[in-house]
Design a protein around this motif. Structure first.
Motif, PDB file in Angstrom:
ATOM      1  N   GLY A  32      48.781  31.807  41.786  1.00  0.00           N
ATOM      2  CA  GLY A  32      47.860  32.225  42.755  1.00  0.00           C
ATOM      3  C   GLY A  32      48.462  32.122  44.237  1.00  0.00           C
ATOM      4  O   GLY A  32      48.291  33.029  45.202  1.00  0.00           O
ATOM      5  N   VAL A  33      49.483  31.337  44.327  1.00  0.00           N
ATOM      6  CA  VAL A  33      50.226  30.974  45.600  1.00  0.00           C
ATOM      7  C   VAL A  33      50.728  32.488  45.841  1.00  0.00           C
ATOM      8  O   VAL A  33      50.854  32.807  47.160  1.00  0.00           O
ATOM      9  N   GLN A  34      51.492  32.928  44.877  1.00  0.00           N
ATOM     10  CA  GLN A  34      52.484  33.960  45.124  1.00  0.00           C
ATOM     11  C   GLN A  34      51.621  35.227  45.422  1.00  0.00           C
ATOM     12  O   GLN A  34      51.985  36.267  46.078  1.00  0.00           O
ATOM     13  N   GLY A  36      48.792  35.660  46.814  1.00  0.00           N
ATOM     14  CA  GLY A  36      47.962  35.588  47.905  1.00  0.00           C
ATOM     15  C   GLY A  36      46.460  35.086  47.853  1.00  0.00           C
ATOM     16  O   GLY A  36      45.947  35.509  49.051  1.00  0.00           O
ATOM     17  N   MET A  37      46.209  34.359  46.948  1.00  0.00           N
ATOM     18  CA  MET A  37      44.910  33.894  46.932  1.00  0.00           C
ATOM     19  C   MET A  37      44.741  32.896  47.930  1.00  0.00           C
ATOM     20  O   MET A  37      46.009  32.035  48.340  1.00  0.00           O
ATOM     21  N   ARG A  38      43.535  32.616  48.440  1.00  0.00           N
ATOM     22  CA  ARG A  38      43.375  31.399  49.520  1.00  0.00           C
ATOM     23  C   ARG A  38      42.067  30.805  49.157  1.00  0.00           C
ATOM     24  O   ARG A  38      41.075  31.427  48.293  1.00  0.00           O
ATOM     25  N   PRO A  39      41.882  29.549  49.476  1.00  0.00           N
ATOM     26  CA  PRO A  39      42.841  28.626  50.333  1.00  0.00           C
ATOM     27  C   PRO A  39      44.087  28.337  49.441  1.00  0.00           C
ATOM     28  O   PRO A  39      43.955  28.397  48.300  1.00  0.00           O
ATOM     29  N   LEU A  40      45.067  27.852  50.131  1.00  0.00           N
ATOM     30  CA  LEU A  40      46.085  27.143  49.519  1.00  0.00           C
ATOM     31  C   LEU A  40      45.915  25.510  49.770  1.00  0.00           C
ATOM     32  O   LEU A  40      45.451  24.944  50.643  1.00  0.00           O
ATOM     33  N   HIS A  41      45.958  24.928  48.779  1.00  0.00           N
ATOM     34  CA  HIS A  41      45.943  23.538  48.275  1.00  0.00           C
ATOM     35  C   HIS A  41      47.301  22.794  47.997  1.00  0.00           C
ATOM     36  O   HIS A  41      47.998  23.567  47.151  1.00  0.00           O
ATOM     37  N   ALA A  58      46.185  27.776  44.929  1.00  0.00           N
ATOM     38  CA  ALA A  58      45.616  28.719  45.574  1.00  0.00           C
ATOM     39  C   ALA A  58      44.017  28.903  44.757  1.00  0.00           C
ATOM     40  O   ALA A  58      44.129  29.182  43.684  1.00  0.00           O
ATOM     41  N   GLY A  59      43.233  29.097  45.605  1.00  0.00           N
ATOM     42  CA  GLY A  59      41.823  29.410  45.315  1.00  0.00           C
ATOM     43  C   GLY A  59      41.474  27.962  44.645  1.00  0.00           C
ATOM     44  O   GLY A  59      41.349  26.812  45.121  1.00  0.00           O
ATOM     45  N   GLU A  60      40.332  27.835  43.548  1.00  0.00           N
ATOM     46  CA  GLU A  60      39.762  27.057  43.058  1.00  0.00           C
ATOM     47  C   GLU A  60      40.599  26.192  41.952  1.00  0.00           C
ATOM     48  O   GLU A  60      41.421  26.738  41.526  1.00  0.00           O
ATOM     49  N   ALA A  61      40.303  25.180  41.992  1.00  0.00           N
ATOM     50  CA  ALA A  61      41.307  24.141  40.923  1.00  0.00           C
ATOM     51  C   ALA A  61      40.746  24.504  39.697  1.00  0.00           C
ATOM     52  O   ALA A  61      39.729  25.089  39.126  1.00  0.00           O
ATOM     53  N   SER A  62      41.777  24.228  38.713  1.00  0.00           N
ATOM     54  CA  SER A  62      41.581  24.431  37.352  1.00  0.00           C
ATOM     55  C   SER A  62      42.299  23.524  36.379  1.00  0.00           C
ATOM     56  O   SER A  62      43.355  22.734  36.906  1.00  0.00           O
ATOM     57  N   ASP A  63      41.675  23.310  35.172  1.00  0.00           N
ATOM     58  CA  ASP A  63      42.344  22.112  34.415  1.00  0.00           C
ATOM     59  C   ASP A  63      43.112  22.811  33.310  1.00  0.00           C
ATOM     60  O   ASP A  63      43.708  22.135  32.546  1.00  0.00           O
ATOM     61  N   ALA A  64      43.610  24.124  33.560  1.00  0.00           N
ATOM     62  CA  ALA A  64      44.531  24.781  32.809  1.00  0.00           C
ATOM     63  C   ALA A  64      45.813  24.003  32.468  1.00  0.00           C
ATOM     64  O   ALA A  64      46.195  23.859  33.685  1.00  0.00           O
ATOM     65  N   GLU A  65      46.297  23.861  31.489  1.00  0.00           N
ATOM     66  CA  GLU A  65      47.506  23.036  31.123  1.00  0.00           C
ATOM     67  C   GLU A  65      48.713  24.009  31.703  1.00  0.00           C
ATOM     68  O   GLU A  65      49.643  23.333  32.155  1.00  0.00           O
ATOM     69  N   HIS A  72      62.157  25.740  42.317  1.00  0.00           N
ATOM     70  CA  HIS A  72      62.926  24.990  43.115  1.00  0.00           C
ATOM     71  C   HIS A  72      62.332  25.017  44.451  1.00  0.00           C
ATOM     72  O   HIS A  72      61.839  26.170  44.835  1.00  0.00           O
ATOM     73  N   VAL A  73      62.498  24.066  45.445  1.00  0.00           N
ATOM     74  CA  VAL A  73      62.007  23.931  46.737  1.00  0.00           C
ATOM     75  C   VAL A  73      62.553  25.334  47.336  1.00  0.00           C
ATOM     76  O   VAL A  73      62.130  26.137  48.242  1.00  0.00           O
ATOM     77  N   THR A  74      63.889  25.508  47.090  1.00  0.00           N
ATOM     78  CA  THR A  74      64.486  26.730  47.773  1.00  0.00           C
ATOM     79  C   THR A  74      63.989  27.883  47.543  1.00  0.00           C
ATOM     80  O   THR A  74      64.224  28.829  48.530  1.00  0.00           O
ATOM     81  N   HIS A  75      63.174  28.181  46.573  1.00  0.00           N
ATOM     82  CA  HIS A  75      62.594  29.537  46.339  1.00  0.00           C
ATOM     83  C   HIS A  75      61.011  29.576  46.970  1.00  0.00           C
ATOM     84  O   HIS A  75      60.774  30.536  46.855  1.00  0.00           O
ATOM     85  N   LEU A  76      60.784  28.549  47.601  1.00  0.00           N
ATOM     86  CA  LEU A  76      59.353  28.732  48.288  1.00  0.00           C
ATOM     87  C   LEU A  76      59.299  29.667  49.067  1.00  0.00           C
ATOM     88  O   LEU A  76      58.037  30.391  49.061  1.00  0.00           O
ATOM     89  N   ASP A  77      60.428  30.246  49.843  1.00  0.00           N
ATOM     90  CA  ASP A  77      60.279  31.089  50.578  1.00  0.00           C
ATOM     91  C   ASP A  77      59.827  32.348  50.331  1.00  0.00           C
ATOM     92  O   ASP A  77      59.165  33.352  50.824  1.00  0.00           O
ATOM     93  N   GLU A  78      60.088  32.530  48.902  1.00  0.00           N
ATOM     94  CA  GLU A  78      59.756  33.832  48.328  1.00  0.00           C
ATOM     95  C   GLU A  78      58.186  33.895  47.727  1.00  0.00           C
ATOM     96  O   GLU A  78      57.730  34.890  47.525  1.00  0.00           O
ATOM     97  N   TRP A  79      57.706  32.553  47.898  1.00  0.00           N
ATOM     98  CA  TRP A  79      56.044  32.541  47.607  1.00  0.00           C
ATOM     99  C   TRP A  79      55.280  32.453  48.519  1.00  0.00           C
ATOM    100  O   TRP A  79      54.547  33.229  48.613  1.00  0.00           O
ATOM    101  N   ALA A  80      55.692  31.452  49.364  1.00  0.00           N
ATOM    102  CA  ALA A  80      54.814  31.074  50.384  1.00  0.00           C
ATOM    103  C   ALA A  80      55.557  30.399  51.523  1.00  0.00           C
ATOM    104  O   ALA A  80      55.622  29.105  51.562  1.00  0.00           O
ATOM    105  N   PRO A  81      56.327  30.842  52.191  1.00  0.00           N
ATOM    106  CA  PRO A  81      56.996  30.391  53.236  1.00  0.00           C
ATOM    107  C   PRO A  81      56.383  29.353  54.235  1.00  0.00           C
ATOM    108  O   PRO A  81      57.048  28.589  54.831  1.00  0.00           O
TER     109      PRO A  81
END
Length: 114
Positions: A32-34, A36-41, A58-65, A72-81
């Protein structure tokens, strides 16, 4: 301002020690982060192995495994800079964001260290 400077500045703003999140290590990120769901946690546990200890969703918390996938941290720019500046916060810190609305809440949560 570099990513590290932005992280150090945010740590100083909130009173956290700066703990680097090396770009070759991983964070757990929910899809959900990629999309565009909100809010971001975000929460930071103690780093283990090849991880930074960060988990972001992003959005509501889930217990899904399979909620979190390694990224990798280096790829976070592609998801949510906008999240990069929070990655210097020490284990035990959390954030809640709605970047489009300018909403930001950052706090220490001792239970994350237990």
């Amino acid at each position: 301002m570099t990513k590290e400077e932005a992280q150090r500045s945010l740590c100083q703003q909130y009173g956290s020690v700066y703990v680097v999140s090396p770009e070759e290590l991983k964070i757990g990120v929910a899809a959900g982060v990629q999309t565009g769901m909100r809010p971001l946690h975000g929460v930071r546990h103690q780093p283990e192995g090849d991880t930074t200890g960060w988990y972001v969703w992003a959005g509501e918390a889930s217990d899904a495994e399979d909620l979190f996938q390694p990224l990798h941290v280096t790829h976070l720019d592609e998801w949510a800079p906008s999240l990069h500046r929070f990655l210097g916060l020490a284990p035990g810190w959390r954030f809640l964001l709605v970047p489009e609305e300018g909403y930001e809440d950052v706090w220490f949560d001792e239970t994350l260290l237990q």
